[in-house]
Design a protein around this motif. Structure first.
Motif, PDB file in Angstrom:
ATOM      1  N   GLN A  87       0.837  -1.203   0.000  1.00 54.71           N
ATOM      2  CA  GLN A  87       0.000   0.000   0.000  1.00 54.71           C
ATOM      3  C   GLN A  87       0.871   1.252   0.000  1.00 54.71           C
ATOM      4  OE1 GLN A  87      -2.509  -0.365   3.413  1.00 54.71           O
ATOM      5  NE2 GLN A  87      -3.742  -1.972   2.504  1.00 54.71           N
ATOM      6  N   GLU A  88       0.430   2.201  -0.777  1.00 60.81           N
ATOM      7  CA  GLU A  88       1.174   3.465  -0.939  1.00 60.81           C
ATOM      8  C   GLU A  88       1.360   4.170   0.413  1.00 60.81           C
ATOM      9  OE1 GLU A  88       3.233   5.858  -3.588  1.00 60.81           O
ATOM     10  OE2 GLU A  88       2.080   4.076  -4.114  1.00 60.81           O
ATOM     11  N   SER A  89       0.312   4.134   1.254  1.00 60.18           N
ATOM     12  CA  SER A  89       0.371   4.838   2.547  1.00 60.18           C
ATOM     13  C   SER A  89       1.477   4.242   3.426  1.00 60.18           C
ATOM     14  CB  SER A  89      -0.973   4.731   3.252  1.00 60.18           C
ATOM     15  OG  SER A  89      -1.319   3.388   3.429  1.00 60.18           O
ATOM     16  N   LYS A  90       1.577   2.921   3.424  1.00 62.84           N
ATOM     17  CA  LYS A  90       2.611   2.244   4.218  1.00 62.84           C
ATOM     18  C   LYS A  90       3.995   2.594   3.690  1.00 62.84           C
ATOM     19  CE  LYS A  90       0.854  -0.396   7.490  1.00 62.84           C
ATOM     20  NZ  LYS A  90       1.294  -0.300   8.875  1.00 62.84           N
ATOM     21  N   MET A  91       4.121   2.612   2.354  1.00 59.38           N
ATOM     22  CA  MET A  91       5.408   2.934   1.738  1.00 59.38           C
ATOM     23  C   MET A  91       5.832   4.355   2.100  1.00 59.38           C
ATOM     24  SD  MET A  91       4.888   1.033  -1.896  1.00 59.38           S
ATOM     25  CE  MET A  91       6.440   1.325  -2.666  1.00 59.38           C
ATOM     26  N   ASN A  92       4.885   5.260   2.084  1.00 58.84           N
ATOM     27  CA  ASN A  92       5.185   6.655   2.451  1.00 58.84           C
ATOM     28  C   ASN A  92       5.618   6.751   3.909  1.00 58.84           C
ATOM     29  OD1 ASN A  92       4.666   7.658  -0.077  1.00 58.84           O
ATOM     30  ND2 ASN A  92       2.510   8.042   0.349  1.00 58.84           N
ATOM     31  N   GLU A  93       4.965   5.933   4.735  1.00 62.04           N
ATOM     32  CA  GLU A  93       5.323   5.903   6.153  1.00 62.04           C
ATOM     33  C   GLU A  93       6.781   5.435   6.305  1.00 62.04           C
ATOM     34  OE1 GLU A  93       3.364   3.920  10.049  1.00 62.04           O
ATOM     35  OE2 GLU A  93       2.151   3.863   8.246  1.00 62.04           O
ATOM     36  N   GLY A  94       7.131   4.412   5.527  1.00 62.00           N
ATOM     37  CA  GLY A  94       8.496   3.888   5.553  1.00 62.00           C
ATOM     38  C   GLY A  94       9.502   4.910   5.062  1.00 62.00           C
TER      39      GLY A  94
ATOM     40  N   THR B 468      -3.201  -7.302   4.236  1.00 65.34           N
ATOM     41  CA  THR B 468      -1.954  -6.625   3.833  1.00 65.34           C
ATOM     42  C   THR B 468      -1.559  -6.967   2.404  1.00 65.34           C
ATOM     43  OG1 THR B 468      -0.666  -8.472   4.697  1.00 65.34           O
ATOM     44  CG2 THR B 468      -1.031  -6.612   6.178  1.00 65.34           C
ATOM     45  N   MET B 469      -2.136  -8.060   1.884  1.00 59.68           N
ATOM     46  CA  MET B 469      -1.722  -8.507   0.551  1.00 59.68           C
ATOM     47  C   MET B 469      -2.851  -8.341  -0.473  1.00 59.68           C
ATOM     48  SD  MET B 469       0.321 -11.957   1.448  1.00 59.68           S
ATOM     49  CE  MET B 469      -0.547 -12.409   2.898  1.00 59.68           C
TER      50      MET B 469
END
Lengths: 122, 491
Positions: A87-94, B468-469
């Motif tokens: 998910q884009e939001s998670k990637m941005n968080e990372g 998540t997937m």
């Protein structure tokens, strides 16, 4: 001298697969089962790269990276997130936490090794 | 009037620039001719006046243009306002018509709904519950009918409250069906089973990965050992190929040494043959000695005869002759002995030559055989080494291919992590359901609260948020085949 990589992952099979992949390329590998365990394992050791999962018990990967980056010894240590999350939001968080690369599982060993080599040399 | 005056003034101002240059030109010409002013000065004055007039005219033209624009825009605005008013009126009329139609339709629908509601109330009232009494006289107006229905609602609410025990009986009925206690008991079991399956698969896959790693390492070791055997460790000269090359060189040097030795022997044989020639000469010389001894003996005999003839005078000479004869006999004997010895030496040399020739021939044959054997053995070794080299190369190629395969296997083994995540999520949801049921049971048993039904939609939403997937979302929507691809994003 062999470079040291810390791999944080709650899945035993993934730890084994990663350890095999990295050791065959001549890296020293330290493994941890979650973020909390990883913080204990750091212990001021010279770590050239951190590879971490995101969803883990006790302490998730993003929180671990944030905490590790607060330690002076690991402020500039490159971090790769290896996760099923895309998910884009998670990637941005990372990205905000200081992660340098985001790899979605399953990983291809040559691709992962190329990214590892690139970030260690950088 | 004011505008007409302004318009007329503008017209006049427009014409003025055309009249002024002519009048001024004539005036200046009259003045210049009277005061004898030069033509150049007059031209300059005229030019200045013309430029001034040009700018004045420009200004006047722009003022006129603005006036025309203002007039036009005023006219357009008036026309637009009139059109807008007409359109608005038309729109209002249409809107009113549509609203009236809509109100009529709504009125019809409300009538239908009210009739339907009344029918439903009547139908419900036929159940085991006490039938509420409807108002006998119902007004035809909507407000009156709605008021009546509100009264019915209140009546029904009171009746339902009074009949709450019936609902408890219904819950009891649900308990009697056994779904609630079954869920409470079976959910932890399912959860444990899933946890166990997850642990088993995780351990097995980790062991599998370890074994593949060990396999790969052993293969690597075999390839390294094979390479070491063939080429030597780290390019040293200890490999089988290098060993063969050095052996070939060493054996070649031995055969060369043997060949050289054979040559030396032949040289020795030639020397011995040359010795045999010397013995012939010696034999000849011994024969000469024997001849000289015989002639000396004859000479000594003649001398003895002559001394005997001479009598006493020759007595001394006779003694010398005898001694010479003795010496001649002795010399002859020695010559004979020399001859015999030379014969013996000659025989020995001939024997030696014969044996040496035989040995030389044998050595030659042995050398040839040794060379052939060495060539044969080295040929065998070379072919074997070539075979070993090919095997080592094949082993190396196969090892690379197997390592690639193992890399692919490692990719596939990562399925366990994904499966584990999916199972964990299901397990968590089962635990959540179990906890929820326990809480409901507690509420019901301790506080005697009426259990409200689970909000299924909310439950499903919460479950979806834990995915998540991509394949979890796909499976949720009933999509079966999803291509999971890895991706790397650098920040």
């Amino acid at each position: 001298m062999a470079k040291t990589i810390l791999f944080v992952e709650d899945s035993a099979s993934m730890r084994q697969v990663m350890m095999t992949t990295l050791k065959r390329e001549g890296y020293d590998v330290i493994t941890a089962v979650d973020g909390q365990d990883a913080l204990t394992k750091l212990d001021g050791k010279k770590i050239h790269l951190i590879i971490s999962d995101v969803n883990m018990p006790n302490m998730d990967g993003i929180t671990f990276v944030k905490k590790a980056k607060q330690l002076p010894a690991y402020k500039f240590t490159p971090v790769i997130m290896l996760t099923t999350e895309s998910q884009e939001s998670k990637m941005n968080e990372g990205r905000a936490a200081g992660v340098k690369a985001w790899i979605v599982k399953p990983f291809q060993p040559p691709h992962l090794l190329a990214a590892v080599s690139q970030l260690i040399m950088a | 009037m004011k505008e007409q005056r302004k318009s007329r003034r503008n017209d006049y101002e427009l014409k003025l620039p055309l009249l002024l240059p002519g009048g001024l030109g004539a005036l200046i010409l009259a003045v210049s001719s009277h005061f004898a002013i030069s033509g150049l000065v007059v031209s300059a004055v005229l030019m200045v006046i013309t430029v001034g007039l040009y700018f004045w005219h420009q200004n006047s033209y722009q003022t006129s243009l603005q006036f025309v624009q203002q007039e036009l825009s005023k006219n357009f605005q008036q026309e637009n306002e009139q059109k807008m008013k007409a359109l608005q009126q038309e729109h209002n009329e249409t809107l009113s018509r549509v609203c009236i139609e809509q109100v009529q339709k709504n009125d019809e629908r409300v009538q239908i709904l009210l009739a339907d509601l009344e029918q439903r109330f009547n139908a419900v009232s036929h159940l085991s519950l006490e039938k509420p009494k409807f108002a006998e006289t119902e007004s035809d107006s909507i407000e009156a009918r709605l008021e009546n229905l509100v009264q019915h609602f209140d009546l029904w609410a009171n009746t339902l409250s009074a009949q709450s025990t019936n609902f408890e009986n219904l819950e009891q009925l649900q308990d009697n069906v056994g779904l609630f206690p079954l869920c409470q008991q079976v959910l932890p079991v399912w959860s444990n089973q899933i946890e166990m399956a997850k642990t088993h698969s995780e351990e097995s896959v980790a062991n599998l990965a370890q074994r593949f790693d060990a396999l790969s390492q052993r293969l690597d070791a075999a390839v390294v050992a094979s390479q070491g055997t063939m080429e030597g460790d780290h390019g040293s000269k200890e490999g089988i190929v290098d060993l063969l090359k050095s052996s070939q060189l060493e054996l070649g040097s031995i055969t060369k040494a043997l060949s050289a030795s054979l040559g030396e022997k032949e040289h020795l044989l030639h020397s011995i043959e040359a010795l045999s020639n010397f013995t012939d000469k010696l034999s000849g010389m011994a024969s000469e000695v024997s001849n000289i001894a015989n002639q000396t003996n004859l000479l000594a005999l003649n001398a003895a005869i002559q001394s005997a003839r001479a009598g006493d005078a020759g007595h001394g000479f006779s003694v010398v002759a005898d001694e010479v004869r003795k010496l001649a006999r002795l010399s002859g004997g020695i010559g004979k002995q020399i001859n015999e010895t030379i014969g013996s030496v000659n025989d020995a040399i001939e024997d030696t030559l014969l044996i040496s020739h035989r040995f030389a021939e044998q050595d030659k044959q042995t050398l040839n055989k040794a060379e052939r054997t060495i060539d044969y053995v080295l040929g065998h070794f070379t072919r074997a080494a070539a075979g070993l080299t090919n095997s080592a190369e094949l082993l190396r190629t196969e090892n690379t291919a197997i390592n690639d395969e193992i890399s692919e296997v490692f990719v596939e083994l990562q399925f366990q992590d994904r499966v584990s995540q999916i199972l964990t999520l299901i397990n968590n949801d089962l635990k959540k359901l179990e906890q929820h049921l326990s809480e409901l049971e507690e509420k019901k048993s301790q506080h005697g609260e009426i259990v409200s039904p689970i909000n299924t939609e909310q439950w499903i939403d919460e479950l979806t948020q834990t995915y998540t997937m991509v394949e979890q979302h796909a499976a949720h929507d009933g999509v079966k085949n999803i291509d999971t691809q890895t991706s790397i994003t650098f920040f």
